[in-house]
Design a protein around this motif. Sequence first.
Motif, PDB file in Angstrom:
ATOM      1  N   GLU A  31       0.761  -1.093  -0.034  1.00  0.00           N
ATOM      2  CA  GLU A  31       0.074   0.026  -0.051  1.00  0.00           C
ATOM      3  C   GLU A  31       0.892   1.123   0.031  1.00  0.00           C
ATOM      4  N   THR A  32       0.719   2.294  -0.679  1.00  0.00           N
ATOM      5  CA  THR A  32       1.234   3.641  -0.736  1.00  0.00           C
ATOM      6  C   THR A  32       0.424   4.742  -0.347  1.00  0.00           C
ATOM      7  N   PHE A  33       1.334   5.695   0.205  1.00  0.00           N
ATOM      8  CA  PHE A  33       0.810   6.855   0.707  1.00  0.00           C
ATOM      9  C   PHE A  33       1.654   8.031   0.329  1.00  0.00           C
ATOM     10  N   LEU A  34       1.048   9.099  -0.023  1.00  0.00           N
ATOM     11  CA  LEU A  34       2.189  10.173  -0.546  1.00  0.00           C
ATOM     12  C   LEU A  34       2.257  11.056   0.764  1.00  0.00           C
ATOM     13  N   ASN A  35       1.624  11.034   1.838  1.00  0.00           N
ATOM     14  CA  ASN A  35       1.726  11.370   3.002  1.00  0.00           C
ATOM     15  C   ASN A  35       1.491  10.836   4.415  1.00  0.00           C
ATOM     16  N   ALA A  36       2.274  11.357   5.301  1.00  0.00           N
ATOM     17  CA  ALA A  36       2.328  10.152   6.517  1.00  0.00           C
ATOM     18  C   ALA A  36       0.918  10.041   7.327  1.00  0.00           C
ATOM     19  N   SER A  37       0.208  11.109   7.591  1.00  0.00           N
ATOM     20  CA  SER A  37      -0.982  11.136   8.090  1.00  0.00           C
ATOM     21  C   SER A  37      -2.164  10.040   7.942  1.00  0.00           C
ATOM     22  N   PRO A  38      -2.595   9.765   6.451  1.00  0.00           N
ATOM     23  CA  PRO A  38      -3.437   8.648   6.365  1.00  0.00           C
ATOM     24  C   PRO A  38      -2.655   7.586   6.660  1.00  0.00           C
ATOM     25  N   THR A  53       9.692   4.525   4.548  1.00  0.00           N
ATOM     26  CA  THR A  53       9.186   6.022   4.746  1.00  0.00           C
ATOM     27  C   THR A  53      10.132   7.042   3.964  1.00  0.00           C
ATOM     28  N   ASP A  54      10.131   7.903   3.346  1.00  0.00           N
ATOM     29  CA  ASP A  54      10.774   9.066   2.908  1.00  0.00           C
ATOM     30  C   ASP A  54      11.107   9.747   4.366  1.00  0.00           C
ATOM     31  N   LEU A  55      12.410  10.364   4.359  1.00  0.00           N
ATOM     32  CA  LEU A  55      12.669  11.277   5.740  1.00  0.00           C
ATOM     33  C   LEU A  55      12.107  12.481   5.402  1.00  0.00           C
ATOM     34  N   LYS A  56      12.247  13.208   4.410  1.00  0.00           N
ATOM     35  CA  LYS A  56      11.725  14.477   4.270  1.00  0.00           C
ATOM     36  C   LYS A  56      10.345  14.737   3.543  1.00  0.00           C
ATOM     37  N   MET A  57       9.290  14.943   4.246  1.00  0.00           N
ATOM     38  CA  MET A  57       7.944  15.141   3.733  1.00  0.00           C
ATOM     39  C   MET A  57       7.481  16.371   4.510  1.00  0.00           C
ATOM     40  N   LYS A  58       6.421  16.873   3.817  1.00  0.00           N
ATOM     41  CA  LYS A  58       5.585  18.067   4.313  1.00  0.00           C
ATOM     42  C   LYS A  58       4.704  17.410   5.270  1.00  0.00           C
ATOM     43  N   ILE A  60       4.065  15.526   8.457  1.00  0.00           N
ATOM     44  CA  ILE A  60       4.802  14.664   9.311  1.00  0.00           C
ATOM     45  C   ILE A  60       5.958  13.901   8.493  1.00  0.00           C
ATOM     46  N   ASP A  61       7.166  14.225   9.284  1.00  0.00           N
ATOM     47  CA  ASP A  61       8.195  13.836   8.385  1.00  0.00           C
ATOM     48  C   ASP A  61       8.647  12.286   9.045  1.00  0.00           C
ATOM     49  N   GLY A  62       9.525  11.875   8.066  1.00  0.00           N
ATOM     50  CA  GLY A  62       9.764  10.328   8.515  1.00  0.00           C
ATOM     51  C   GLY A  62      10.395  10.067   9.782  1.00  0.00           C
ATOM     52  N   MET A  63      11.140  10.807  10.523  1.00  0.00           N
ATOM     53  CA  MET A  63      11.534  10.768  11.903  1.00  0.00           C
ATOM     54  C   MET A  63      10.316  10.665  12.771  1.00  0.00           C
ATOM     55  N   GLU A  64       9.182  11.400  12.695  1.00  0.00           N
ATOM     56  CA  GLU A  64       8.152  11.281  13.158  1.00  0.00           C
ATOM     57  C   GLU A  64       7.180   9.996  13.136  1.00  0.00           C
ATOM     58  N   VAL A  65       7.292   9.504  11.676  1.00  0.00           N
ATOM     59  CA  VAL A  65       6.653   8.126  11.446  1.00  0.00           C
ATOM     60  C   VAL A  65       7.484   7.188  12.219  1.00  0.00           C
ATOM     61  N   LEU A  66       8.548   7.031  11.962  1.00  0.00           N
ATOM     62  CA  LEU A  66       9.821   6.166  12.841  1.00  0.00           C
ATOM     63  C   LEU A  66       9.249   5.943  14.418  1.00  0.00           C
ATOM     64  N   ARG A  67       9.079   7.276  15.055  1.00  0.00           N
ATOM     65  CA  ARG A  67       8.850   7.315  16.388  1.00  0.00           C
ATOM     66  C   ARG A  67       7.393   6.709  16.566  1.00  0.00           C
ATOM     67  N   GLU A  68       6.361   7.027  15.867  1.00  0.00           N
ATOM     68  CA  GLU A  68       5.048   6.629  16.029  1.00  0.00           C
ATOM     69  C   GLU A  68       5.171   5.127  15.901  1.00  0.00           C
ATOM     70  N   ILE A  69       5.897   4.496  14.750  1.00  0.00           N
ATOM     71  CA  ILE A  69       5.733   3.093  14.619  1.00  0.00           C
ATOM     72  C   ILE A  69       6.347   2.339  15.732  1.00  0.00           C
ATOM     73  N   LYS A  70       7.603   2.725  15.863  1.00  0.00           N
ATOM     74  CA  LYS A  70       8.308   1.849  17.000  1.00  0.00           C
ATOM     75  C   LYS A  70       7.653   2.194  18.415  1.00  0.00           C
ATOM     76  N   THR A  71       7.195   2.983  18.655  1.00  0.00           N
ATOM     77  CA  THR A  71       6.415   3.266  20.091  1.00  0.00           C
ATOM     78  C   THR A  71       5.196   2.278  19.866  1.00  0.00           C
ATOM     79  N   ASN A  72       4.312   2.373  19.060  1.00  0.00           N
ATOM     80  CA  ASN A  72       3.024   1.584  18.967  1.00  0.00           C
ATOM     81  C   ASN A  72       3.128   0.198  18.081  1.00  0.00           C
ATOM     82  N   PHE A  73       3.872   0.037  17.374  1.00  0.00           N
ATOM     83  CA  PHE A  73       4.135  -1.246  16.603  1.00  0.00           C
ATOM     84  C   PHE A  73       5.522  -1.765  16.788  1.00  0.00           C
ATOM     85  N   PRO A  74       6.214  -1.997  17.688  1.00  0.00           N
ATOM     86  CA  PRO A  74       7.522  -2.310  17.828  1.00  0.00           C
ATOM     87  C   PRO A  74       7.871  -3.298  16.781  1.00  0.00           C
TER      88      PRO A  74
END
Length: 121
Positions: A31-38, A53-58, A60-74
Motif C-alpha cells: 500500500e502506498t501513501f503520499l503523506n504520513a497522516s493517512p 518511509t521518506d525522511l523529508k516530507m511536508k 509529518i516527516d519520516g522521523m516522526e513516522v519512525l517514532r510513532e511506529i516503534k512506539t506503537n508497533f515495535p
Amino acid sequence: MSGQKIMVIDDEFVIGKMIKLHFEQDGYEVETFLNASPALTRIKEEKFDVVITDLKMKGIDGMEVLREIKTNFPETKVIMITAFANLDAAVEAFRGKVDDFFSKPIKIKDLKASIARLTSQ
C-alpha cells in the motif's frame, strides 16, 4: 512467495509506484501513501510487516513516522529512504531504531535484500 504487507510513504508518487510494482511481482501486498497522516491511520487498522518511509516530507516527516511506529508497533520493521542522505540524518534515524536506511535513487535489488533479511528475523 511472501504474502507479507509493505507500506510505502513517499511524497514522490513515482517512488511508491515503482516499489509497489517490483514487490507485488514477488508476492508482497503493498500500500502506498503520499503523506504520513493517512498512513499512520491505516497502520492502526491493519498490521504491516515493513514500512518504507521518506525522511523529508511536508507535515509529518519520516522521523516522526519512525517514532510513532516503534512506539506503537515495535514489531514492524522501518526502512528510511531519502534524497538528502547525510551522516547526521543516518545517525538520527539509527538512534530512533530504524531497521535500514537508503539514499535515493534506491537500488531495488538492495531494497529487496534488506526486506528479505528483516522479515526473516
